[in-house]
Design a protein around this motif. Sequence first.
Motif, PDB file in Angstrom:
ATOM      1  N   LEU A 197       0.819  -1.219   0.000  1.00  0.00           N
ATOM      2  CA  LEU A 197       0.000   0.000   0.000  1.00  0.00           C
ATOM      3  C   LEU A 197       0.845   1.259   0.000  1.00  0.00           C
ATOM      4  N   ARG A 252     -14.116   0.452  12.518  1.00  0.00           N
ATOM      5  CA  ARG A 252     -13.859  -0.961  12.310  1.00  0.00           C
ATOM      6  C   ARG A 252     -12.407  -1.128  11.885  1.00  0.00           C
ATOM      7  N   TYR A 282     -12.367   1.385   8.862  1.00  0.00           N
ATOM      8  CA  TYR A 282     -13.607   1.959   8.352  1.00  0.00           C
ATOM      9  C   TYR A 282     -14.141   2.873   9.430  1.00  0.00           C
ATOM     10  N   ARG A 289      -9.552  -3.788  10.493  1.00  0.00           N
ATOM     11  CA  ARG A 289      -9.212  -5.099   9.953  1.00  0.00           C
ATOM     12  C   ARG A 289      -7.683  -5.139   9.908  1.00  0.00           C
ATOM     13  N   GLU A 298      -1.501  -5.154   5.193  1.00  0.00           N
ATOM     14  CA  GLU A 298      -2.405  -4.039   5.011  1.00  0.00           C
ATOM     15  C   GLU A 298      -3.399  -3.959   6.170  1.00  0.00           C
ATOM     16  N   ARG A 347      -6.484   3.036   4.490  1.00  0.00           N
ATOM     17  CA  ARG A 347      -5.609   1.849   4.468  1.00  0.00           C
ATOM     18  C   ARG A 347      -4.150   2.260   4.541  1.00  0.00           C
ATOM     19  N   LEU A 350      -6.906  -2.009   7.501  1.00  0.00           N
ATOM     20  CA  LEU A 350      -8.027  -1.247   6.965  1.00  0.00           C
ATOM     21  C   LEU A 350      -8.860  -0.696   8.110  1.00  0.00           C
ATOM     22  N   VAL A 371     -15.664   6.674   5.665  1.00  0.00           N
ATOM     23  CA  VAL A 371     -14.416   6.637   4.922  1.00  0.00           C
ATOM     24  C   VAL A 371     -13.693   5.325   5.218  1.00  0.00           C
ATOM     25  N   VAL A 372     -12.902   4.901   4.257  1.00  0.00           N
ATOM     26  CA  VAL A 372     -12.032   3.741   4.448  1.00  0.00           C
ATOM     27  C   VAL A 372     -10.599   4.225   4.308  1.00  0.00           C
TER      28      VAL A 372
END
Lengths: 124, 125, 358
Positions: free
Chosen positions: C226, C318, C305, C320, C301, C294, C303, C291-292
């Motif tokens: 990323l 959230r 949210y 991940r 990676e 990363r 993530l 919005v997301v």
Amino acid sequence: MFDMISNIFKNLSSKPATRKYPFEKRETFKDSRGSVKGVDIDTCIFCGICARKCPSDAIAVDRNSKSWEIDPFKCVVCGVCAEVCPKKCLFMDEQYSASAYSKGKNKFVQQPKPAEEEPGKVSA
Amino acid sequence: MIENLTDISVEQLLTEAHNMLFDDYRFITATCVDNGDETLDVIYHFDKDLEMKNFKIRVQKGAEVPSISKIYFCALLVENEMKELFGINITNIAIDYGGHMLLSDDDLESPMLRQQITIERKGDK
Amino acid sequence: MPKTIIPFGPQHPVLPEPLHLKLVMQDETIVEAIPAIGYVHRGLEKLTETKEFTQNVYIVERICGICSFMHALTYCQGIESLMGVEVPPRARFLRVIWAELHRIHSHLLWLGLLADAFGFESLFMQCWRNREKVMDIMEETCGSRVIISGNTIGGTRRDISSEMLVKISSVADEIRDDLKRVEPVFFNDYTVKHRLVGVGVLEREKAYVLGAAGPMARGSGIRQDLRMTGYAAYGELDFEPIVETDGDCYARTMVRLKEVYQSIELIKQAASIIPEGEISVPVKGFPKGEVVSRVEQPRGEVLYYMRGNGTKNLDRLRVRTPTFANIPALLQMLPGSQLADVPVLILTIDPCISCTER
């Protein structure tokens, strides 16, 4: 296989990477976040910003009883309270706090200022 | 603000997941959000060459949602998690923990939902 | 042949954190592996809903000890893009420097743990000795060793002086020289290669469909990093992801070892072209919308949210984390391998269980 042996011989001939800790202590770095030491209670205006900004709810400020209290066992030593203090009267210590046998809170209470005596008034 | 977000219905979910697999997309994760009005949003995030594609479905609380873990095996953890924490009834997960992946027996049910919690102390009636 | 079930973990010498695997064995070979997590679930996602969005920075930092800076970075970048905050260039470069320092210390820690897993104690100590230098830099620049709390929404909390930048570059050189001496042991040593080469092969297609992230994916030949998207200041730095094609434990070790060198180069680049200026901008208002965000962590990676509703609390946050994505790949890798290889296999996904369960 001989790669590691050369490393080992180098380690044998160089000085140790560790310190003899309890006898020899490393100096703390400047502005290291060790612990929240306390508050200069006479300058504190009891605005309560530190208590509201604290992410772990470790600080309790009471305007009426003029007290400022921190629970060092809840404190995560992020240093936000010292940063947001409008009077800059909160102090961080560079040395981390030692472990303790019992839980307790550090409470600071502002003593009421002695009333200034009016001139010309004679006390009996 | 989320790039390439598409609203789809629950019935379309499996078809879209198949399409994503066919188009060589990678499944990142799914996110569940409680809207506070008895509905939940589930957003599925996919990625290909660092470009994201998202699908959003809106379901009622406790509704049935088909599992995509037969298409993307890696969805099994997140689906089990959503099942436990939000109480969505996800059916046919590849490995179904039956609600005991993160929580134990005496934990609160679906703790991430916005719900009224009443605590009963021992001895109270 | 009858099957036996061997429980692996939650407490095991190679595992710093509790992960439990039920290994269905046939003789010495694994037939099936069923994971059981949930030993360190702390409900941090729920906690963030009750705190102010500015306080959440300090909560997300505590999701994981090893990549704490990257968690805060992801969170801050997400909130900044929600609120339309433009981060000053100096802050973006400072973020790169701290993020890469974190990557170095995480990878060195992992290399040490790997050496420990196949019983090479002195190699383990060598790696951790190097790591200590990074930890000292972090304490000197940010005030704390692990959870450095360098980020705030709108920039960074502390600045790095120009003398300190010179010192960081020279320490980075030292670490590189020290690692150069250890590197041949990982690459050429007979015993080390015996434990790593050809163990736990994950083919490219399989890794891709299983959603593997980070060094796990790059070890299997997937060119996915990323940092290529150019968040923070990575867009202004010369950067090429490291990819290995073998997909075994050896390839993943190589990726991580080479990434340490790469991080050192990135730090030196960033330290040489860092612009002068402000380190943070004041932020007013509350986040609204979803919005997301990363970011590439040492493990892969991550993530985030976020959904804000225009108040000081977020509706949902959230997380991940990379290990969450790598566990399914681990489950596919384990069947067919030997019981003695399980510790090494689990370590090569670089498990971070407290990240996974939050």
